[in-house]
Design a protein around this motif. Structure first.
Motif, mmCIF file in Angstrom:
data_model
loop_
_atom_site.group_PDB
_atom_site.id
_atom_site.type_symbol
_atom_site.label_atom_id
_atom_site.label_comp_id
_atom_site.label_asym_id
_atom_site.label_seq_id
_atom_site.Cartn_x
_atom_site.Cartn_y
_atom_site.Cartn_z
ATOM 1 N N ARG A 55 0.779 -1.166 -0.039
ATOM 2 C CA ARG A 55 0.182 0.041 0.102
ATOM 3 C C ARG A 55 0.899 1.150 0.138
ATOM 4 O O ARG A 55 0.445 2.241 -0.683
ATOM 5 C CB ARG A 55 -1.008 -0.130 1.243
ATOM 6 N N LYS A 65 2.418 1.703 -3.362
ATOM 7 C CA LYS A 65 1.457 2.302 -4.356
ATOM 8 C C LYS A 65 1.310 3.867 -3.934
ATOM 9 O O LYS A 65 1.074 4.631 -4.936
ATOM 10 C CB LYS A 65 -0.002 1.843 -4.128
ATOM 11 N N LEU A 89 1.758 7.138 -6.638
ATOM 12 C CA LEU A 89 0.872 8.017 -6.711
ATOM 13 C C LEU A 89 1.275 9.488 -6.657
ATOM 14 O O LEU A 89 1.114 10.466 -7.488
ATOM 15 C CB LEU A 89 -0.496 7.760 -6.116
ATOM 16 N N GLU A 139 3.512 11.020 -9.071
ATOM 17 C CA GLU A 139 2.770 11.500 -10.336
ATOM 18 C C GLU A 139 1.756 12.622 -10.078
ATOM 19 O O GLU A 139 1.666 13.544 -11.109
ATOM 20 C CB GLU A 139 1.900 10.201 -10.926
ATOM 21 N N TYR A 185 -2.612 14.459 -4.033
ATOM 22 C CA TYR A 185 -3.829 13.799 -3.717
ATOM 23 C C TYR A 185 -4.015 14.177 -2.056
ATOM 24 O O TYR A 185 -3.160 14.607 -1.307
ATOM 25 C CB TYR A 185 -3.577 12.352 -3.683
ATOM 26 N N GLU A 222 -8.893 10.898 -1.188
ATOM 27 C CA GLU A 222 -8.651 10.841 -2.709
ATOM 28 C C GLU A 222 -7.637 9.257 -2.545
ATOM 29 O O GLU A 222 -8.142 8.388 -3.499
ATOM 30 C CB GLU A 222 -7.743 11.785 -3.382
ATOM 31 N N LEU A 223 -6.512 9.523 -1.875
ATOM 32 C CA LEU A 223 -5.733 8.122 -1.782
ATOM 33 C C LEU A 223 -6.692 7.029 -1.319
ATOM 34 O O LEU A 223 -6.451 5.820 -1.893
ATOM 35 C CB LEU A 223 -4.728 8.441 -0.841
ATOM 36 N N ARG A 264 -9.760 6.377 -1.285
ATOM 37 C CA ARG A 264 -10.719 6.010 -2.763
ATOM 38 C C ARG A 264 -9.979 5.326 -3.777
ATOM 39 O O ARG A 264 -10.444 4.116 -4.243
ATOM 40 C CB ARG A 264 -11.448 7.193 -3.006
ATOM 41 N N ILE A 265 -8.882 5.608 -4.270
ATOM 42 C CA ILE A 265 -8.069 5.055 -5.223
ATOM 43 C C ILE A 265 -7.753 3.767 -4.803
ATOM 44 O O ILE A 265 -7.454 2.784 -5.627
ATOM 45 C CB ILE A 265 -6.686 5.842 -5.735
ATOM 46 N N LEU A 266 -7.194 3.552 -3.699
ATOM 47 C CA LEU A 266 -6.696 2.235 -3.054
ATOM 48 C C LEU A 266 -7.874 1.146 -2.543
ATOM 49 O O LEU A 266 -7.411 0.148 -1.926
ATOM 50 C CB LEU A 266 -5.704 2.642 -2.201
ATOM 51 N N ASP A 267 -9.031 1.679 -2.819
ATOM 52 C CA ASP A 267 -10.163 0.986 -2.487
ATOM 53 C C ASP A 267 -10.116 0.670 -1.069
ATOM 54 O O ASP A 267 -10.500 -0.445 -0.564
ATOM 55 C CB ASP A 267 -10.344 -0.213 -3.373
#
Length: 97
Positions: A4, A7, A11, A14, A17, A21-22, A24-27
């Protein structure tokens, strides 16, 4: 397979965030997901220093009165100026030195 934190590092290299948001992106679902992300960001901050990177923080801000909080790895719950709970989360980004 990347962890995690790996990841999150990818992010943040790039773009910038917020903790929500992080998550949500990582579910990541659940009440404590933002808290877990904040703990990860604290560790990532130390890793970044070791790896020649810097964690940039755009501070949280009150959406009602515009008060800008200190740039720290934290999500304030209430504005000290107007007592509003309408807070825009801080944003994080990693940059190589």
């Amino acid at each position: 397979m990347a962890t995690r934190r790996e990841k999150i590092i990818e992010l943040l290299l790039e773009g910038d965030y917020s903790p929500s948001e992080l998550a949500r992106i990582l579910d990541m679902r659940g009440k404590g997901s933002k808290k877990v992300i904040l703990e990860d960001l604290k560790v990532i901050s130390k890793i970044a220093k070791r790896e020649g990177m810097v964690l940039l923080i755009k501070p949280a801000q009150c959406r009602k009165c515009g008060f800008v909080f200190k740039a720290e790895i934290n999500i304030p719950s209430r504005c000290p100026k107007c007592k509003s709970e309408w807070i825009e989360e801080p944003r994080f980004k990693l940059e190589r030195k």
